[in-house]
Design a protein around this motif. Structure first.
Motif, PDB file in Angstrom:
ATOM      1  N   SER A  36     -19.266  15.495  99.367  1.00 11.20           N
ATOM      2  CA  SER A  36     -19.418  14.370  98.361  1.00 11.20           C
ATOM      3  C   SER A  36     -18.494  13.417  98.655  1.00 11.20           C
ATOM      4  O   SER A  36     -19.013  12.037  98.660  1.00 11.20           O
ATOM      5  CB  SER A  36     -19.077  14.942  96.805  1.00 11.20           C
ATOM      6  N   VAL A  37     -17.330  13.417  99.194  1.00 11.72           N
ATOM      7  CA  VAL A  37     -16.619  12.381  99.733  1.00 11.72           C
ATOM      8  C   VAL A  37     -17.088  11.869 100.861  1.00 11.72           C
ATOM      9  O   VAL A  37     -17.146  10.588 101.142  1.00 11.72           O
ATOM     10  CB  VAL A  37     -15.179  12.916  99.998  1.00 11.72           C
ATOM     11  N   LYS A  38     -17.482  12.573 101.647  1.00 15.15           N
ATOM     12  CA  LYS A  38     -18.322  12.016 103.036  1.00 15.15           C
ATOM     13  C   LYS A  38     -19.537  11.006 102.587  1.00 15.15           C
ATOM     14  O   LYS A  38     -19.550   9.991 103.268  1.00 15.15           O
ATOM     15  CB  LYS A  38     -18.932  13.028 103.865  1.00 15.15           C
ATOM     16  N   HIS A  39     -20.187  11.549 101.539  1.00 16.78           N
ATOM     17  CA  HIS A  39     -21.493  10.739 101.294  1.00 16.78           C
ATOM     18  C   HIS A  39     -20.700   9.386 100.539  1.00 16.78           C
ATOM     19  O   HIS A  39     -21.497   8.201 100.821  1.00 16.78           O
ATOM     20  CB  HIS A  39     -22.223  11.280 100.099  1.00 16.78           C
ATOM     21  N   LEU A  40     -19.896   9.431  99.719  1.00 15.89           N
ATOM     22  CA  LEU A  40     -19.345   8.305  99.224  1.00 15.89           C
ATOM     23  C   LEU A  40     -18.660   7.343 100.052  1.00 15.89           C
ATOM     24  O   LEU A  40     -18.917   6.008 100.144  1.00 15.89           O
ATOM     25  CB  LEU A  40     -18.580   8.777  98.281  1.00 15.89           C
TER      26      LEU A  40
END
Length: 136
Positions: A36-40
């Motif tokens: 999720s951090v990568k997508h954000l």
């Protein structure tokens, strides 16, 4: 590489406890949500390139609003033993980010005229009593 743990306070089912959350004033479950951090981060780089396209100062941008909502489930099926079929659902989401360019703060003028302090009748009567005058 993991820099800091994200403490899970609400949706923490089946997440193990970790002592790294003590740095956040919380003793409980925490994880490192890499996906999720990568997508954000991808969304933030996209927003930065959009700001450059609109000729905004990308160094002066600040996140004023961020919101995540559930989207409709993607429906697929998985085939099980003995001829059974189960649902195989995905759980996507909508992420909304609003960035604004922070403006320079305006300093307050030094020669501000102060207003006289307003007092109620009760406060004025109390002052008269403390000064030795009679209450009327």
């Amino acid at each position: 590489e993991h820099k800091d743990v994200v403490s899970l306070r609400r949706y923490n089912g089946s997440a193990g406890r970790t002592p790294l959350t003590k740095g956040h004033g919380f003793s409980g479950p925490g994880r490192f949500p890499e996906k999720s951090v990568k997508h954000l981060l991808d969304l933030l780089t996209n927003a930065e390139s959009n700001a450059e396209g609109k000729e905004l100062d990308s160094d002066n941008l600040h996140i004023t609003h961020i919101q995540v909502n559930q989207a409709c489930h993607g429906r697929r099926r998985t085939y099980r033993a003995h001829g059974r079929i189960n649902a195989y659902m995905s759980s996507p989401c909508h992420v909304e980010i609003i960035l604004t360019e922070k403006e320079e703060g305006v300093k307050k003028a030094d020669d501000v005229v102060s207003r006289p302090e307003r007092k109620t009748k009760k406060q004025l009567a109390k002052e008269r009593l403390t000064n030795g005058a009679s209450a009327k």
